[in-house]
Design a protein around this motif. Structure first.
Motif, short mmCIF file in Angstrom:
data_model
loop_
_atom_site.label_atom_id
_atom_site.label_comp_id
_atom_site.label_asym_id
_atom_site.label_seq_id
_atom_site.Cartn_x
_atom_site.Cartn_y
_atom_site.Cartn_z
N TRP A 179 26.34 43.79 37.86
CA TRP A 179 27.52 43.20 37.30
C TRP A 179 27.99 42.05 38.76
CZ3 TRP A 179 30.28 48.47 36.77
CH2 TRP A 179 30.04 49.12 35.32
N ASP A 180 27.64 42.28 39.68
CA ASP A 180 27.82 41.54 40.87
C ASP A 180 27.09 40.16 40.56
OD1 ASP A 180 29.61 42.83 42.22
OD2 ASP A 180 28.48 43.45 43.71
N TYR A 181 25.76 40.04 40.25
CA TYR A 181 25.00 38.82 40.11
C TYR A 181 25.37 38.48 38.68
CZ TYR A 181 21.23 40.31 43.17
OH TYR A 181 20.60 40.50 44.35
N GLU A 182 25.75 39.02 37.66
CA GLU A 182 26.18 38.47 36.47
C GLU A 182 27.50 37.73 36.78
OE1 GLU A 182 26.83 41.28 33.34
OE2 GLU A 182 24.77 42.07 33.51
N LYS A 183 28.60 38.16 37.54
CA LYS A 183 29.75 37.61 38.11
C LYS A 183 29.32 36.10 38.40
CE LYS A 183 32.79 41.38 39.01
NZ LYS A 183 32.09 42.38 38.51
N SER A 184 28.26 35.89 39.14
CA SER A 184 28.11 34.57 39.73
C SER A 184 27.05 33.86 38.92
CB SER A 184 27.59 34.68 41.08
OG SER A 184 28.37 35.55 41.94
#
Length: 305
Positions: A105-110
């Protein structure tokens, strides 16, 4: 607290990157953050000693890696040989495999779908997940590849809910999904024809860290609970119907530092849906009336072309 130094007071809601400070990774019991002292220089004449507290009274078990950049008046040899000492090696991360989804999710947020794909492939190849989870992750790899290549994502309208309290989602008055499990989201494909519709989310009210996350998604379009929604505590009448008048609903609510809000949820069951939890906020009602047994309802009337 440690997060206050990195301008993330009351702990971080999600990853973020700014020119002088940011949080590049946030998963259970591990963070990566940075801050550069350009406009707020820390001056000293001879030496500087800086420390961080490890929980109240330094009682928390913790390991830190730090990097410091500074300018000298003239070239000088590095001090000592500390980087080669064995005690500087990071300890084994017992939460690495269990925190996969929060990392993705952290990667997807960016919008970093490349590293999200690489991490998912690594998990399929090397981590000891059961066969059903590896099959789900393989689907997620394909979804990341499609995202990076510009191929249109799923055509069906998808509805989902993710909460640690008993919650239910209604579309046009009909129950679609229900959950109370903070370890996994619930997802279903729905048929939403053109016209006016109403999406309602009912959840138990409780003390922190209660949260609910819900919404609709089709392709790149996504609609989750935000400030345009109406909210009420223990509403009466047929609030699930699109014709219901919610103009008097004014219960305040706000976003959460997650979800999952609580670090005590170290494992979230993987799903193949890219861009659900990562693109929407979790919410909770604020200023609740005293007592127990309250139900909070979030409601949104929307149009489909």
């Amino acid at each position: 607290g440690l997060e206050d130094y990195f301008n993330g007071g009351w702990y971080y809601r999600a990853v973020f990157q700014n020119p002088l400070y940011g949080l590049t990774l946030k998963r259970p019991f591990r963070t990566v953050q940075y801050r550069f002292h350009l406009p707020d220089v820390v001056t000293f004449e001879k030496e500087l000693n800086m420390g961080f507290e490890r929980g109240p009274g330094n009682t928390s078990r913790a390991a830190y890696d730090t990097t410091v950049y500074y300018y000298l008046e003239q070239p000088s040899e590095a001090f000592g040989d500390q980087p080669r000492q064995a005690w500087l090696n990071p300890p084994p991360d017992e939460f690495e495999a269990r925190s996969l989804m929060t990392r993705l999710w952290d990667y997807e947020k960016s919008d970093d779908f490349s590293n999200a794909e690489k991490l998912t492939q690594h998990a399929v190849m090397y981590w000891k997940y059961p066969a059903d989870i590896k099959a789900i992750l393989s689907q997620r790899v394909q979804a990341y590849q499609a995202q990076r290549s510009g191929v249109a994502s799923e055509e069906a309208m998808t509805i989902f809910v993710y909460s640690n309290k008993k919650s239910a989602v209604y579309l046009d008055g009909k129950l679609v999904l229900a959950t109370s499990d903070p370890t996994r989201s619930r997802v279903a494909a729905v048929d939403v024809p053109a016209g006016e519709h109403v999406l309602s989310v009912e959840t138990e009210a409780g003390a922190w860290p209660d949260w609910v996350q819900a919404g609709l998604k089709k392709g790149v379009w996504i609609m989750g609970i935000d400030s345009s929604w109406k909210c009420a505590v223990n509403p009466v009448g047929k609030w699930r119907d699109s014709s219901y008048d919610d103009s008097g609903w004014n219960q305040p609510f706000g976003t959460c530092k997650g979800p999952p809000e609580q670090e005590a949820v170290p494992f979230v069951y993987p799903d193949p849906y890219v861009g659900l939890q990562s693109k929407l906020d979790g919410v909770r009602a604020r200023e609740l009336p005293p007592g127990v047994g309250a139900k909070v309802v979030y409601r949104k009337v929307f149009e489909v072309d």
